[in-house]
Scaffold this motif. Sequence first.
Motif, short mmCIF file in Angstrom:
data_model
loop_
_atom_site.label_atom_id
_atom_site.label_comp_id
_atom_site.label_asym_id
_atom_site.label_seq_id
_atom_site.Cartn_x
_atom_site.Cartn_y
_atom_site.Cartn_z
N LYS A 112 4.24 13.19 -2.03
CA LYS A 112 5.22 12.75 -1.03
C LYS A 112 6.37 11.94 -1.62
O LYS A 112 7.46 11.92 -1.06
CB LYS A 112 4.53 11.97 0.07
CG LYS A 112 3.64 12.84 0.94
CD LYS A 112 2.95 12.03 2.01
CE LYS A 112 2.05 12.90 2.86
NZ LYS A 112 1.30 12.10 3.84
N GLY A 125 8.45 5.83 4.14
CA GLY A 125 7.02 5.78 4.41
C GLY A 125 6.11 5.98 3.22
O GLY A 125 4.91 6.21 3.40
N ILE A 126 6.64 5.89 2.01
CA ILE A 126 5.79 5.99 0.83
C ILE A 126 5.01 4.68 0.66
O ILE A 126 3.82 4.69 0.36
CB ILE A 126 6.63 6.31 -0.43
CG1 ILE A 126 7.48 7.58 -0.21
CG2 ILE A 126 5.75 6.42 -1.66
CD1 ILE A 126 6.72 8.81 0.20
N TRP A 127 5.70 3.56 0.82
CA TRP A 127 5.01 2.26 0.96
C TRP A 127 4.76 2.08 2.45
O TRP A 127 5.67 2.19 3.26
CB TRP A 127 5.88 1.12 0.45
CG TRP A 127 6.08 1.08 -1.04
CD1 TRP A 127 5.32 1.66 -2.00
CD2 TRP A 127 7.13 0.40 -1.73
NE1 TRP A 127 5.82 1.37 -3.24
CE2 TRP A 127 6.94 0.60 -3.10
CE3 TRP A 127 8.21 -0.38 -1.31
CZ2 TRP A 127 7.78 0.06 -4.06
CZ3 TRP A 127 9.06 -0.91 -2.28
CH2 TRP A 127 8.83 -0.70 -3.63
N THR A 128 3.52 1.82 2.82
CA THR A 128 3.17 1.76 4.23
C THR A 128 3.03 0.35 4.77
O THR A 128 3.06 0.15 5.99
CB THR A 128 1.87 2.53 4.48
OG1 THR A 128 0.83 1.94 3.68
CG2 THR A 128 2.03 4.01 4.13
N THR A 175 -3.06 3.54 -5.04
CA THR A 175 -3.22 3.16 -3.64
C THR A 175 -2.45 1.89 -3.29
O THR A 175 -2.12 1.67 -2.12
CB THR A 175 -4.71 2.94 -3.27
OG1 THR A 175 -5.24 1.88 -4.06
CG2 THR A 175 -5.51 4.22 -3.47
N SER A 229 0.83 -1.20 0.00
CA SER A 229 0.00 0.00 0.00
C SER A 229 0.87 1.25 0.00
O SER A 229 1.97 1.25 0.56
CB SER A 229 -0.89 0.02 1.24
OG SER A 229 -1.77 -1.07 1.22
N TYR A 230 0.34 2.29 -0.61
CA TYR A 230 0.99 3.60 -0.63
C TYR A 230 0.38 4.49 0.46
O TYR A 230 -0.78 4.31 0.86
CB TYR A 230 0.75 4.30 -1.97
CG TYR A 230 1.60 3.79 -3.10
CD1 TYR A 230 2.93 4.17 -3.23
CD2 TYR A 230 1.08 2.92 -4.04
CE1 TYR A 230 3.71 3.72 -4.27
CE2 TYR A 230 1.85 2.45 -5.10
CZ TYR A 230 3.17 2.86 -5.20
OH TYR A 230 3.94 2.40 -6.24
N CYS A 231 1.14 5.47 0.86
CA CYS A 231 0.67 6.48 1.81
C CYS A 231 -0.35 7.40 1.15
O CYS A 231 -0.51 7.40 -0.07
CB CYS A 231 1.85 7.30 2.34
SG CYS A 231 2.65 8.32 1.07
N GLU A 232 -1.02 8.20 1.96
CA GLU A 232 -1.91 9.25 1.44
C GLU A 232 -1.05 10.29 0.70
O GLU A 232 0.11 10.51 1.06
CB GLU A 232 -2.65 9.94 2.59
CG GLU A 232 -3.64 9.04 3.30
CD GLU A 232 -4.86 8.72 2.46
OE1 GLU A 232 -5.34 9.59 1.70
OE2 GLU A 232 -5.32 7.56 2.55
N VAL A 275 0.41 10.23 -2.12
CA VAL A 275 1.65 9.59 -2.58
C VAL A 275 2.32 10.38 -3.71
O VAL A 275 3.56 10.48 -3.74
CB VAL A 275 1.40 8.13 -3.00
CG1 VAL A 275 0.42 8.04 -4.17
CG2 VAL A 275 2.70 7.45 -3.36
#
Length: 89
Positions: free
Chosen positions: A17, A75-78, A48, A9-12, A14
């Motif tokens: 960021k 933190g780009i991939w969560t 996402t 998953s990606y961060c909000e 993305v």
Amino acid sequence: MAKYVMWGSYCEDVLEKRAPFRAAHLQGLQQQKDDGLLVALGPTTDNTKVFGIYEAESESAVRQLVEGDPYWQNGIWTEYKIYAWNQVF
């Protein structure tokens, strides 16, 4: 070597960021591809989720690749999961 699928998953936000880390991320992926470890990787169209196919000696080797990526480290991939894959076709 075995094949593995990575789902993550990606961060909000993305797209904004990831900007400072994108060049290093792409460079690392290209090196993995050149080394014969990465078959394919990319986001879903809604940005996402991330999907990747690796060919490696072990699941732990794939984990090292994922966790060494600037997107994971910043933190780009969560989250991510790795699955051994039995390619039929």
